[in-house]
Design a protein around this motif. Structure first.
Motif, PDB file in Angstrom:
ATOM      1  N   ALA A  79      54.935  58.660 -21.380  1.00  0.00           N
ATOM      2  CA  ALA A  79      55.518  59.654 -20.771  1.00  0.00           C
ATOM      3  C   ALA A  79      55.307  60.847 -21.756  1.00  0.00           C
ATOM      4  CB  ALA A  79      56.951  59.412 -20.731  1.00  0.00           C
ATOM      5  N   ALA A  80      55.146  60.608 -23.127  1.00  0.00           N
ATOM      6  CA  ALA A  80      54.808  61.870 -23.838  1.00  0.00           C
ATOM      7  C   ALA A  80      53.581  62.435 -23.555  1.00  0.00           C
ATOM      8  CB  ALA A  80      54.952  61.388 -25.185  1.00  0.00           C
ATOM      9  N   LYS A  81      52.571  61.615 -23.354  1.00  0.00           N
ATOM     10  CA  LYS A  81      51.239  62.039 -22.941  1.00  0.00           C
ATOM     11  C   LYS A  81      51.058  62.878 -21.510  1.00  0.00           C
ATOM     12  CE  LYS A  81      48.221  58.197 -25.043  1.00  0.00           C
ATOM     13  NZ  LYS A  81      47.354  57.166 -24.642  1.00  0.00           N
ATOM     14  N   SER A  82      51.929  62.301 -20.623  1.00  0.00           N
ATOM     15  CA  SER A  82      52.129  63.015 -19.252  1.00  0.00           C
ATOM     16  C   SER A  82      52.854  64.410 -19.714  1.00  0.00           C
ATOM     17  CB  SER A  82      53.033  62.237 -18.304  1.00  0.00           C
ATOM     18  OG  SER A  82      53.247  62.879 -17.290  1.00  0.00           O
ATOM     19  N   ALA A  83      53.751  64.442 -20.634  1.00  0.00           N
ATOM     20  CA  ALA A  83      54.223  65.418 -20.874  1.00  0.00           C
ATOM     21  C   ALA A  83      53.353  66.775 -21.626  1.00  0.00           C
ATOM     22  CB  ALA A  83      55.698  65.469 -21.605  1.00  0.00           C
ATOM     23  N   VAL A  84      52.754  66.303 -22.426  1.00  0.00           N
ATOM     24  CA  VAL A  84      51.581  67.110 -23.257  1.00  0.00           C
ATOM     25  C   VAL A  84      50.649  67.676 -22.179  1.00  0.00           C
ATOM     26  CG1 VAL A  84      49.734  67.197 -24.854  1.00  0.00           C
ATOM     27  CG2 VAL A  84      51.803  66.013 -25.275  1.00  0.00           C
ATOM     28  N   LEU A  85      50.154  66.749 -21.233  1.00  0.00           N
ATOM     29  CA  LEU A  85      49.167  67.117 -20.279  1.00  0.00           C
ATOM     30  C   LEU A  85      49.867  68.183 -19.245  1.00  0.00           C
ATOM     31  CD1 LEU A  85      47.298  64.031 -19.422  1.00  0.00           C
ATOM     32  CD2 LEU A  85      46.341  65.728 -20.666  1.00  0.00           C
ATOM     33  N   GLN A  86      50.941  68.273 -18.810  1.00  0.00           N
ATOM     34  CA  GLN A  86      51.882  69.084 -18.054  1.00  0.00           C
ATOM     35  C   GLN A  86      52.106  70.446 -18.820  1.00  0.00           C
ATOM     36  OE1 GLN A  86      55.538  67.692 -16.607  1.00  0.00           O
ATOM     37  NE2 GLN A  86      54.511  66.002 -15.783  1.00  0.00           N
ATOM     38  N   VAL A  87      52.007  70.612 -20.273  1.00  0.00           N
ATOM     39  CA  VAL A  87      51.898  71.684 -20.875  1.00  0.00           C
ATOM     40  C   VAL A  87      50.634  72.309 -20.765  1.00  0.00           C
ATOM     41  CG1 VAL A  87      52.475  72.751 -23.112  1.00  0.00           C
ATOM     42  CG2 VAL A  87      54.097  70.882 -22.384  1.00  0.00           C
ATOM     43  N   SER A  88      49.581  71.486 -21.141  1.00  0.00           N
ATOM     44  CA  SER A  88      48.283  71.787 -21.036  1.00  0.00           C
ATOM     45  C   SER A  88      47.598  72.756 -21.833  1.00  0.00           C
ATOM     46  CB  SER A  88      47.869  72.124 -19.408  1.00  0.00           C
ATOM     47  OG  SER A  88      48.486  73.490 -19.289  1.00  0.00           O
TER      48      SER A  88
END
Length: 365
Positions: A333-342
């Motif tokens: 979930a944290a990786k997904s959140a980082v990729l959403q910030v981009s």
């Protein structure tokens, strides 16, 4: 009667054939040569050929007459047999028709009886069916009434459930909108804080540059004064003791000044390192907030941790994010959140940017 006539005709036919065969045998030449006793006696018999031919002709005529008579007899027998067979077939057909008429009459009688019984059964079944139909209709009316009452209750419950569901959905939509607004506000605050931090950093840099220029000017002025003092001391060589005392005093002053400059430079280097560390920590906090805003996890993960390594470009683009340790579900979930910030904000100071290119973060919901 017909069978007796047919048997009689067969017997007559067989008798005639037997008589014809006897006539043929009678007309044949059955003379045999008898062996004579061996001796010296010799007998000779003369046969007239014309007589033989005449006898042969008579035999042939007799045979032909017998054959013609037999053929005529056979023809009469065949005609009589045909007539008798025709009569036999007609009688058999009449008997068969009588039997068939009898069977038809019996079948018609049985069918009539069957129809009468069937009609009686149909009348009884119709009465029973009418009674059953009346009971079914009465039960159907009662069931329909009960079903209508149950359906009314179900419709009322469905309407109530639909209203409750609509109210709950409205609350959820309001909460989602509020969360989205809070997220947008937090992002706006974070952007504003980042801009303020960048401006403060720029102001601090301008102040540091101005101070550096002032320090350089003071140093140049001091050097100019020292040079002028040396020239003055060289010109006033006449008073050696005064010049020596003055030189000693000035040397002491210069030593004190340079010592102060070195201490200031050392202090300035430590302040720069602390400033870089503070900036890295501050931007790390900003990054955590941005990741937290996009982090979607279940309440069961509360209290768990995930350590991530972020690799960023010089302008803040996410180049890679990898898991160091922690709960796998939370890390995903944290990786997904980082990729959403981009893309993360970067300061203007290249030294701080260098420290932020590879950073380790601990995410905890």
């Amino acid at each position: 009667m017909k069978k007796s006539n047919y048997s009689k005709s067969v017997v007559i036919s067989v008798s005639i054939h037997a008589l014809f065969i006897m006539l043929l045998l009678w007309g044949a030449d059955f003379s045999f040569d008898h062996k004579q006793s061996v001796g010296n006696t010799i007998q000779a018999t003369m046969v007239d050929p014309a007589m033989l031919n005449q006898q042969a002709q008579q035999i042939r005529q007799q045979r032909q007459a017998a054959k013609d008579a037999e053929q005529a007899r056979q023809d009469r027998l065949e005609k009589q047999t045909a007539v008798l067979e025709k009569q036999r077939k007609a009688e058999a057909e009449r008997i068969r028709q009588l039997k068939e008429d009898k069977l038809t009459a019996e079948k018609a009688t049985r069918e009539a009886e069957k129809q009468r019984q069937l009609q009686q059964q149909q009348v009884a079944e119709a009465k029973a069916k009418a009674d059953a139909q009346a009971k079914v209709e009465a039960k159907a009316k009662a069931d329909a009434k009960a079903k209508a009452e149950v359906q009314a209750k179900v419709d009322a419950q469905v309407k109530a459930d639909a209203k409750a569901k609509a109210d709950a959905q409205a609350k959820i939509d309001a909460q989602v909108k509020a969360a989205a607004k809070a997220k947008a506000d937090a992002k706006a605050k974070a952007d504003a804080k980042a801009k303020a931090d960048a401006k403060a950093k720029a102001d601090a840099k301008a102040k540091a540059d101005a101070k550096a220029k002032a320090d350089a000017k003071a140093k140049a002025d001091a050097k100019a004064k020292a040079d002028a003092k040396v020239k003055a001391d060289a010109k006033a060589k006449a008073d050696v003791k005064a010049k020596a005392d003055a030189q000693a005093k000035q040397d002491a002053a210069l030593n004190d000044m340079f010592s102060g400059l070195e201490a200031e430079n050392v202090q300035r280097g430590g302040a720069k390192g602390k400033h870089i560390a503070d900036e890295v920590a501050r931007y790390g906090t900003i990054y955590k907030q941005m990741i937290q805003q996009n982090l979607l996890v279940d309440q069961s993960l509360k209290g768990q941790q995930c350590k991530l390594t972020l690799r960023l470009s010089a302008n803040g683009l996410v180049l890679n994010v990898s898991q160091l340790a922690g709960n796998d579900t939370l890390c995903r979930a944290a990786k997904s959140a980082v990729l959403q910030v981009s893309e993360f904000p970067m300061p203007d100071n290249p030294d701080v940017v260098k420290q932020l290119r590879v950073i380790n973060l601990t995410v905890s919901p």
